[in-house]
Design an enzyme around this catalytic site. Sequence first.
Site, mmCIF file in Angstrom:
data_model
loop_
_atom_site.group_PDB
_atom_site.id
_atom_site.type_symbol
_atom_site.label_atom_id
_atom_site.label_comp_id
_atom_site.label_asym_id
_atom_site.label_seq_id
_atom_site.Cartn_x
_atom_site.Cartn_y
_atom_site.Cartn_z
ATOM 1 N N CYS A 39 9.570 1.913 3.409
ATOM 2 C CA CYS A 39 10.522 0.841 3.717
ATOM 3 C C CYS A 39 11.937 1.393 3.861
ATOM 4 O O CYS A 39 12.822 0.706 4.334
ATOM 5 C CB CYS A 39 10.493 -0.230 2.650
ATOM 6 N N PHE A 69 0.817 -1.222 0.000
ATOM 7 C CA PHE A 69 0.000 0.000 0.000
ATOM 8 C C PHE A 69 0.847 1.267 0.000
ATOM 9 O O PHE A 69 0.360 2.333 -0.357
ATOM 10 C CB PHE A 69 -0.919 0.011 1.243
ATOM 11 N N LYS A 79 -1.317 -7.036 -9.220
ATOM 12 C CA LYS A 79 -2.295 -7.191 -8.125
ATOM 13 C C LYS A 79 -1.897 -6.174 -7.060
ATOM 14 O O LYS A 79 -1.028 -6.412 -6.235
ATOM 15 C CB LYS A 79 -2.217 -8.623 -7.578
ATOM 16 N N SER A 89 5.472 -7.022 3.242
ATOM 17 C CA SER A 89 6.094 -7.395 4.517
ATOM 18 C C SER A 89 6.861 -8.718 4.375
ATOM 19 O O SER A 89 6.579 -9.513 3.469
ATOM 20 C CB SER A 89 5.023 -7.492 5.602
ATOM 21 N N GLU A 106 -4.925 -3.895 -1.697
ATOM 22 C CA GLU A 106 -6.374 -3.680 -1.615
ATOM 23 C C GLU A 106 -6.711 -2.393 -0.861
ATOM 24 O O GLU A 106 -7.842 -1.929 -0.877
ATOM 25 C CB GLU A 106 -7.064 -4.896 -0.968
HETATM 26 P P1 NAD Z 1 1.659 -6.652 3.010
HETATM 27 O O1 NAD Z 1 2.698 -7.707 3.060
HETATM 28 O O2 NAD Z 1 0.569 -6.680 4.010
HETATM 29 O O3 NAD Z 1 0.910 -6.668 1.578
HETATM 30 C C1 NAD Z 1 1.648 -6.643 0.371
HETATM 31 C C2 NAD Z 1 0.843 -7.366 -0.702
HETATM 32 O O4 NAD Z 1 0.691 -8.731 -0.324
HETATM 33 C C3 NAD Z 1 -0.553 -6.795 -0.911
HETATM 34 O O5 NAD Z 1 -0.833 -6.756 -2.290
HETATM 35 C C4 NAD Z 1 -1.438 -7.798 -0.198
HETATM 36 O O6 NAD Z 1 -2.716 -7.907 -0.766
HETATM 37 C C5 NAD Z 1 -0.687 -9.102 -0.331
HETATM 38 N N1 NAD Z 1 -0.924 -10.023 0.791
HETATM 39 C C6 NAD Z 1 -1.183 -9.686 2.082
HETATM 40 N N2 NAD Z 1 -1.342 -10.788 2.821
HETATM 41 C C7 NAD Z 1 -1.183 -11.853 1.997
HETATM 42 C C8 NAD Z 1 -1.221 -13.266 2.184
HETATM 43 N N3 NAD Z 1 -1.455 -13.803 3.374
HETATM 44 N N4 NAD Z 1 -0.991 -14.044 1.123
HETATM 45 C C9 NAD Z 1 -0.739 -13.515 -0.090
HETATM 46 N N5 NAD Z 1 -0.702 -12.188 -0.323
HETATM 47 C C10 NAD Z 1 -0.912 -11.353 0.698
HETATM 48 O O7 NAD Z 1 2.433 -5.250 3.035
HETATM 49 P P2 NAD Z 1 1.818 -3.795 3.150
HETATM 50 O O8 NAD Z 1 1.307 -3.577 4.525
HETATM 51 O O9 NAD Z 1 0.943 -3.500 1.998
HETATM 52 O O10 NAD Z 1 3.156 -2.919 2.936
HETATM 53 C C11 NAD Z 1 4.016 -2.587 3.976
HETATM 54 C C12 NAD Z 1 5.211 -3.514 4.017
HETATM 55 O O11 NAD Z 1 5.892 -3.479 2.762
HETATM 56 C C13 NAD Z 1 6.267 -3.077 5.042
HETATM 57 O O12 NAD Z 1 6.758 -4.226 5.686
HETATM 58 C C14 NAD Z 1 7.334 -2.421 4.208
HETATM 59 O O13 NAD Z 1 8.639 -2.418 4.780
HETATM 60 C C15 NAD Z 1 7.303 -3.262 2.985
HETATM 61 N N6 NAD Z 1 7.886 -2.576 1.853
HETATM 62 C C16 NAD Z 1 9.096 -3.025 1.407
HETATM 63 C C17 NAD Z 1 9.719 -2.401 0.354
HETATM 64 C C18 NAD Z 1 11.034 -2.908 -0.157
HETATM 65 O O14 NAD Z 1 11.361 -2.626 -1.310
HETATM 66 N N7 NAD Z 1 11.801 -3.651 0.610
HETATM 67 C C19 NAD Z 1 9.103 -1.296 -0.277
HETATM 68 C C20 NAD Z 1 7.865 -0.872 0.206
HETATM 69 C C21 NAD Z 1 7.264 -1.527 1.255
#
Ligand code: NAD
Length: 499
Positions: A282, A150, A174, A227, A177
């Site tokens: 991040c 997000f 994808k 994450s 959401e």
């Molecule tokens: P998230 O992991 O909750 O969601 C990321 C994506 O995964 C979304 O599209 C979500 O729908 C999907 N997802 C969530 N749960 C899932 C599951 N159980 N199975 C399959 N898909 C699933 O992350 P977020 O809260 O949207 O973003 C924040 C996180 O992203 C932080 O940890 C941040 O550090 C990380 N981030 C990392 C970078 C990087 O390049 N290292 C860059 C930006 C954000």
Amino acid sequence: MAKELHHFINGAKVAGTSGRTLGVFNPNTGEVTAHTPLASADEVRAGIASSAAAFPGWAATNPQRRARVMFEFKRLLEDNMDELAEMLSSEHGKVIADSKGDVQRGLEVIEFACGIPHLQKGEFTEGAGPDIDMYSMRQPLGVCAGITPFNFPAMIPMWMFGVAIACGNTFVCKPSEKDPSVPLRLAELFMEAGAPAGVLNVVNGDKEAVDTLLTDPQVEAISFVGSSTIAEYIYATGAAHGKRVQAMGGAKNHAIIMPDADLDRVVDDLIGAGYGSAGERCMALSVAVPVGKETGDRLIEKLIPRVESLKVGLSTDTDADYGPMVTAEQRDKVAGWIDRGVEQGADLLVDGRGFELQGYEDGFFIGGSLFDNVTPDMDIWKEEIFGPVLSVVRADTFEEAAELPSAHQYGNGVAIFTRDGDAARSFASKVNVGMVGINVPIPVPLAYHSFGGWKRSAFGDTNQHGTEGVKFYTKVKTVTSRWPTGVKEGSSFVIPTMK
Ligand code: NAD
């Protein structure tokens, strides 16, 4: 009335049919402004099928024509910057100037993608053997998929589809959401730029959609950012299904502050990089490590009034330093981490819990928090908070300070502030972290370099964008050719060598 969002498949908006939806909030007010459809496996398969059908034609389109679509898309991004930034801000909560930064960083990847034909040229050796020429080419993979978080709803989808599509692949995105409107709009603009239908599809959804992308045999490669727990799952599941996977995860970025650093500049940098976008980056600096007691005391003295005077406001307020968090759940999670820090004995010098913006009491706001005397046995050091919270971990020596980011489970970014070139050079060389800033608080590589952390911040071994991105989205084929020369050599049962 809340809008009903859609998918974008085969060049058109497609309504969700699964019957499952999720609310999208305006984080300033707490109101549900839209519903995201959560795709069923069949709806995702429709997106994959559309991208699979578009692939042969797009892969056969010459690289310069593909690049022209990128040039036109870049122009459309510039023309629509205000609309995109407002849309982004109204779902994510980052202030408008920062939302423009999000779009601009994606646009810079598109600029890079305009020059991808140059990186996809391959290699040629004339006369590699008797009458033999040898050449290699970088061919696209096929249907690639991206699953995005997000916190950068414009930049991160463009990190992925910009490079993938310029290389001749087709793409299914994808998005998160929580803020899907910008990725949907990007897909529309991409079509307007001249991309054929199916080259870029957007399917909204949750785990069901993601699992379909991870297991469908027509998907060749998966890019993920989010994450770490999910990144690890994506990597393992995608790889088990024979796909190329790059999966970026969470972070805990340290700033090492040497006694000779210019503390006023350091404080400016820590405030911007620690609290900008409510810490939902991040590459946010979330841990400050002053070296020596005197540096630590002076730093804390300067930080307290700055954190206390942070201006938290509406994402549309041009004077606000940062806006609301993306959801109430995210805000409450951050407040929970602050509770944990207090329970485990860290000194909470500024407490942002319970902050309310007058007139917007239902918005997802939280004030800035500052901890001193955080130690590596505390959970607030070990885990990512992803909110406007800065933890100060004090170190007696440079060696002790430098060990902290190297020992951490995450290895995304790190910064050192010093006037000592020797210390900075040695730190940059030895630290066990993927992206290093020297007197630079947020060392995010530009589009023509590559973005990626180490350890639990990234699974898989190829970074995003830059030449690493081109490698990820292409496979090398090497051709050895000999045209008939009239010389008859007979059969050889020995491996060919150049002896
Ligand atoms: P998230 O992991 O909750 O969601 C990321 C994506 O995964 C979304 O599209 C979500 O729908 C999907 N997802 C969530 N749960 C899932 C599951 N159980 N199975 C399959 N898909 C699933 O992350 P977020 O809260 O949207 O973003 C924040 C996180 O992203 C932080 O940890 C941040 O550090 C990380 N981030 C990392 C970078 C990087 O390049 N290292 C860059 C930006 C954000």
